[in-house]
Write an enzyme that holds these catalytic residues in place. Structure first.
Site, PDB file in Angstrom:
ATOM      1  N   THR A  69      24.465  66.056  75.606  1.00  0.00           N
ATOM      2  CA  THR A  69      25.585  65.732  74.718  1.00  0.00           C
ATOM      3  C   THR A  69      26.550  64.732  75.338  1.00  0.00           C
ATOM      4  O   THR A  69      27.168  63.939  74.635  1.00  0.00           O
ATOM      5  CB  THR A  69      26.318  67.043  74.346  1.00  0.00           C
ATOM      6  OG1 THR A  69      25.388  67.861  73.637  1.00  0.00           O
ATOM      7  CG2 THR A  69      27.521  66.811  73.468  1.00  0.00           C
ATOM      8  N   SER A 108      18.717  68.298  76.562  1.00  0.00           N
ATOM      9  CA  SER A 108      18.150  69.158  77.615  1.00  0.00           C
ATOM     10  C   SER A 108      17.146  70.202  77.110  1.00  0.00           C
ATOM     11  O   SER A 108      16.351  70.702  77.908  1.00  0.00           O
ATOM     12  CB  SER A 108      19.242  69.782  78.481  1.00  0.00           C
ATOM     13  OG  SER A 108      19.896  70.829  77.842  1.00  0.00           O
ATOM     14  N   THR A 115      23.731  70.578  78.499  1.00  0.00           N
ATOM     15  CA  THR A 115      24.191  71.867  79.013  1.00  0.00           C
ATOM     16  C   THR A 115      23.217  73.014  78.754  1.00  0.00           C
ATOM     17  O   THR A 115      23.258  74.024  79.449  1.00  0.00           O
ATOM     18  CB  THR A 115      25.556  72.233  78.400  1.00  0.00           C
ATOM     19  OG1 THR A 115      25.427  72.263  76.985  1.00  0.00           O
ATOM     20  CG2 THR A 115      26.616  71.239  78.809  1.00  0.00           C
TER      21      THR A 115
HETATM   22  N1  ASP Z   1      21.933  70.554  73.140  1.00  0.00           N
HETATM   23  C1  ASP Z   1      22.626  69.734  74.110  1.00  0.00           C
HETATM   24  C2  ASP Z   1      21.728  69.506  75.317  1.00  0.00           C
HETATM   25  O1  ASP Z   1      21.559  70.425  76.061  1.00  0.00           O
HETATM   26  C3  ASP Z   1      23.851  70.454  74.525  1.00  0.00           C
HETATM   27  C4  ASP Z   1      24.682  69.789  75.570  1.00  0.00           C
HETATM   28  O2  ASP Z   1      24.323  68.866  76.261  1.00  0.00           O
HETATM   29  O3  ASP Z   1      25.812  70.297  75.716  1.00  0.00           O
HETATM   30  O4  ASP Z   1      21.235  68.421  75.489  1.00  0.00           O
END
Ligand code: ASP
Length: 325
Positions: free
Chosen positions: A14, A56, A89
């Site tokens: 993100t 991710s 995340t």
């Molecule tokens: N869904 C996103 C990821 O993990 C969430 C984030 O980066 O906060 O790429």
């Protein structure tokens, strides 16, 4: 001025995404970090390594190992003081823990990300990246293992976990707390992680399954694991490490096939112990040969550890010893 040199390895998430009309929040073609460089460069000389730009949930063990190779290459350079990895995340804690286990260095390695997209009001990516660079450049960050910097807190990769699906204070270390704090002017450490482990591997046992127990669950998934011939299985057991009796036949089959089974608790605090002697109880599972993880690792971290440990040994006693730490 002789500024420390920090390598920033970008992998996506993100922190690198934008909201696009009719598409939702998606990765961008161009990473949004160049506008931040003047702020980052106040604290360190920055080299950007744009390795990946993926969400991710698309991160695989293969990618994680590639990140580890890049980190190893960066820390091997005399002119590099520390490394920052930007990451989505959702699986950040897994990559951070893998790096903690396989990269041997005293140089700071810091993982960060964001909960809000780069064009969202109150985006946390810029401030998290700035804090991560400051931590990676700070002399007190040496020798502390891989760190996760988020929302002005510094966490040990071993204990940190994503606790909230949307809040910017999502990364927490249950039972342990953060190891340090980032302020406007400085960085303070108040704990140092005592447990440091190193597994010198360059391959992973990628086929390790994670199965969760719940009231009344049977051994359907464990039997499927045995049918597939997986490398190992981690079970998130109930409480102190107990399973519904209907899961036990699947456990027995896996162990007979010499497939290691590691038990962690689905409670996010505490460890598993061989206390209960009833059918499916931790004591019975221990006697059967299940490996009880006393290291307070959650399911996803225990899976990473088993992936890292298996290329070194499939000996049950050695594995048991490694999961006792
Ligand atoms: N869904 C996103 C990821 O993990 C969430 C984030 O980066 O906060 O790429």
């Amino acid at each position: 001025m002789n500024r420390p040199h920090v390598v920033v390895i970008n992998t996506g998430g993100t922190i690198a995404m934008r909201a696009e009309e009719g598409k939702g929040v998606v990765p961008t073609n161009k990473l949004p970090f160049s506008a931040l460089l003047p702020y980052l460069e106040r604290h360190a000389r920055i080299t950007m390594d744009d390795y990946l730009n993926i969400p991710s949930p698309h991160m695989t063990p293969h990618h994680m190992l590639d990140v580890a190779r890049r980190v190893r290459a960066a820390v091997a350079r005399d002119d590099v003081h520390g490394v920052v990895i930007t990451h989505g995340t959702d699986t950040l804690e897994e990559t951070a823990f893998l790096l903690d286990l396989v990269v041997k260095t005293d140089k700071p390695i810091v993982v960060t990300g964001a909960m809000r997209a780069s064009d969202e009001l109150g985006a946390d990516g810029p401030v998290n990246l700035l804090a991560a660079v400051r931590v990676a450049a700070h002399p007190d960050s040496r020798g502390k293992g891989v760190l996760v910097v988020f929302n002005d807190e510094i966490h040990a990769a071993r204990y940190v976990t994503k606790t909230h699906s949307a809040n910017v204070a999502t990364f927490q270390s249950p039972l342990h707390g953060p190891v340090g704090t980032v302020t406007h002017t400085d960085i303070f450490y108040h704990h140092a992680p005592l447990v440091r482990e190193h597994f010198p591997v360059d391959t992973l046992a990628e086929n390790v399954a994670l199965v969760k127990a719940a009231a009344g669950t049977d051994d359907f998934f464990l039997q499927a694991c045995a049918d597939r011939g997986v490398d190992g299985v981690v079970i998130e057991a109930l409480g102190l490490g107990n399973l519904p009796p209907a899961m036990v036949p699947g456990v027995r089959r896996l162990l007979t096939a010499r497939i290691p089974v590691v038990l962690v608790s689905r409670c996010y605090n505490g460890m598993v112990l061989p206390v209960y002697g009833y059918e499916g109880g931790g004591r019975q599972l221990d006697e059967l040969g299940v490996i009880l993880s006393s290291g307070r690792l959650n399911g996803q971290k225990a899976r990473i550890k088993l992936m890292v440990a298996l290329p070194l040994s499939r000996d049950m006693n050695r594995l048991r010893e490694w999961f006792r730490r």
